[in-house]
Design an enzyme around this catalytic site. Structure first.
Site, mmCIF file in Angstrom:
data_model
loop_
_atom_site.group_PDB
_atom_site.id
_atom_site.type_symbol
_atom_site.label_atom_id
_atom_site.label_comp_id
_atom_site.label_asym_id
_atom_site.label_seq_id
_atom_site.Cartn_x
_atom_site.Cartn_y
_atom_site.Cartn_z
ATOM 1 N N HIS A 1 44.538 -70.922 27.928
ATOM 2 C CA HIS A 1 43.941 -70.830 26.852
ATOM 3 C C HIS A 1 45.575 -71.202 26.187
ATOM 4 O O HIS A 1 46.503 -71.319 26.374
ATOM 5 C CB HIS A 1 45.169 -69.154 27.508
ATOM 6 C CG HIS A 1 44.546 -68.518 25.864
ATOM 7 N ND1 HIS A 1 43.934 -67.635 25.077
ATOM 8 C CD2 HIS A 1 45.981 -68.207 25.300
ATOM 9 C CE1 HIS A 1 44.573 -67.259 24.504
ATOM 10 N NE2 HIS A 1 45.547 -67.696 24.245
ATOM 11 N N HIS B 1 41.849 -68.590 21.006
ATOM 12 C CA HIS B 1 41.747 -69.243 21.897
ATOM 13 C C HIS B 1 40.926 -70.790 21.113
ATOM 14 O O HIS B 1 39.848 -70.302 20.837
ATOM 15 C CB HIS B 1 40.738 -68.344 22.707
ATOM 16 C CG HIS B 1 40.379 -69.276 24.409
ATOM 17 N ND1 HIS B 1 40.701 -68.948 25.538
ATOM 18 C CD2 HIS B 1 39.763 -70.645 24.605
ATOM 19 C CE1 HIS B 1 40.764 -70.146 26.781
ATOM 20 N NE2 HIS B 1 40.342 -70.843 25.541
ATOM 21 N N HIS C 1 38.662 -73.135 19.988
ATOM 22 C CA HIS C 1 37.386 -73.504 20.743
ATOM 23 C C HIS C 1 36.634 -74.511 19.320
ATOM 24 O O HIS C 1 37.153 -74.637 18.637
ATOM 25 C CB HIS C 1 36.440 -72.525 20.841
ATOM 26 C CG HIS C 1 36.623 -71.309 19.158
ATOM 27 N ND1 HIS C 1 37.946 -70.552 19.431
ATOM 28 C CD2 HIS C 1 36.071 -70.994 18.190
ATOM 29 C CE1 HIS C 1 37.674 -69.635 18.387
ATOM 30 N NE2 HIS C 1 36.475 -70.215 17.307
ATOM 31 N N HIS D 1 33.206 -75.450 17.993
ATOM 32 C CA HIS D 1 31.833 -75.622 17.591
ATOM 33 C C HIS D 1 31.359 -76.249 17.072
ATOM 34 O O HIS D 1 31.515 -77.574 16.439
ATOM 35 C CB HIS D 1 31.946 -74.358 16.052
ATOM 36 C CG HIS D 1 32.010 -72.800 15.724
ATOM 37 N ND1 HIS D 1 31.834 -72.073 16.160
ATOM 38 C CD2 HIS D 1 33.586 -73.017 15.408
ATOM 39 C CE1 HIS D 1 32.406 -71.125 15.739
ATOM 40 N NE2 HIS D 1 33.490 -71.063 15.367
HETATM 41 P P1 AMP Z 1 35.855 -68.338 15.443
HETATM 42 O O1 AMP Z 1 35.133 -66.926 14.221
HETATM 43 O O2 AMP Z 1 36.166 -69.643 14.199
HETATM 44 O O3 AMP Z 1 37.185 -68.132 16.183
HETATM 45 O O4 AMP Z 1 34.495 -68.486 16.393
HETATM 46 C C1 AMP Z 1 34.576 -67.148 17.136
HETATM 47 C C2 AMP Z 1 33.009 -67.438 17.516
HETATM 48 O O5 AMP Z 1 32.442 -66.532 18.562
HETATM 49 C C3 AMP Z 1 32.186 -66.496 16.538
HETATM 50 O O6 AMP Z 1 30.926 -68.012 16.207
HETATM 51 C C4 AMP Z 1 31.463 -65.631 17.547
HETATM 52 O O7 AMP Z 1 29.541 -65.292 17.150
HETATM 53 C C5 AMP Z 1 31.916 -65.960 18.556
HETATM 54 N N1 AMP Z 1 31.273 -65.299 19.794
HETATM 55 C C6 AMP Z 1 32.214 -63.886 19.576
HETATM 56 N N2 AMP Z 1 32.050 -63.259 21.014
HETATM 57 C C7 AMP Z 1 31.229 -64.505 21.957
HETATM 58 C C8 AMP Z 1 30.821 -64.041 23.361
HETATM 59 N N3 AMP Z 1 31.104 -63.080 23.291
HETATM 60 N N4 AMP Z 1 29.922 -65.103 23.118
HETATM 61 C C9 AMP Z 1 29.164 -66.182 22.964
HETATM 62 N N5 AMP Z 1 29.796 -66.246 21.341
HETATM 63 C C10 AMP Z 1 30.760 -65.317 21.268
#
Ligand code: AMP
Length: 114
Positions: A46, A98, A100, A102
């Site tokens: 994390h 956290h 990530h 895309h």
């Molecule tokens: P961000 O808004 O850049 O922080 O991206 C977070 C991403 O997590 C968004 O695109 C959401 O659609 C995705 N997300 C939220 N909950 C879940 C989940 N349970 N499984 C997969 N993706 C998720």
């Protein structure tokens, strides 16, 4: 982190559509896809965002970046181009604290992004 959504996905407490996993990295499909292929690449350790990248080891960073290019190739995203995005902070729309990446593909992308 007890209250972190992606930590719960990594631990398996919350289900995800996994694409790839190893010791350092988990790759799964975004639940609300913004492209025909929309993956999230997350370090298992994390950290809140790329602003804490120094908390990851060089091997972990290499593994994250390597998994992005490997999976893009496996899914054929590299043929027509694809996009890698890490929203950082509120103003950029980061909704999960956290780190990530895309990975979006299989459609046309415009520049500059919105
Ligand atoms: P961000 O808004 O850049 O922080 O991206 C977070 C991403 O997590 C968004 O695109 C959401 O659609 C995705 N997300 C939220 N909950 C879940 C989940 N349970 N499984 C997969 N993706 C998720």
């Amino acid at each position: 982190m007890d209250d972190c959504l992606f930590c719960k996905i990594i631990s398996g407490d919350i289900k995800s559509d996994k694409i790839f996993e190893n010791e350092f990295v988990l790759v799964f499909r975004d639940i609300n896809p913004k492209a025909p292929v929309h993956l999230l690449v997350v370090p298992k350790k994390h950290i809140a965002s790329i602003m804490e990248i120094e908390k990851l080891g060089h091997g972990e960073i290499a593994e994250i970046m390597g998994s992005i290019s490997r999976i893009a190739k496996e899914l054929g995203l590299d043929k027509d181009g694809f996009r890698v995005v890490t929203n950082t902070g509120q103003g950029a729309g980061q909704s999960v604290a956290h780190l990530h990446f895309h990975v979006l593909g299989k459609r046309t992308f415009h520049w500059p992004p919105g």
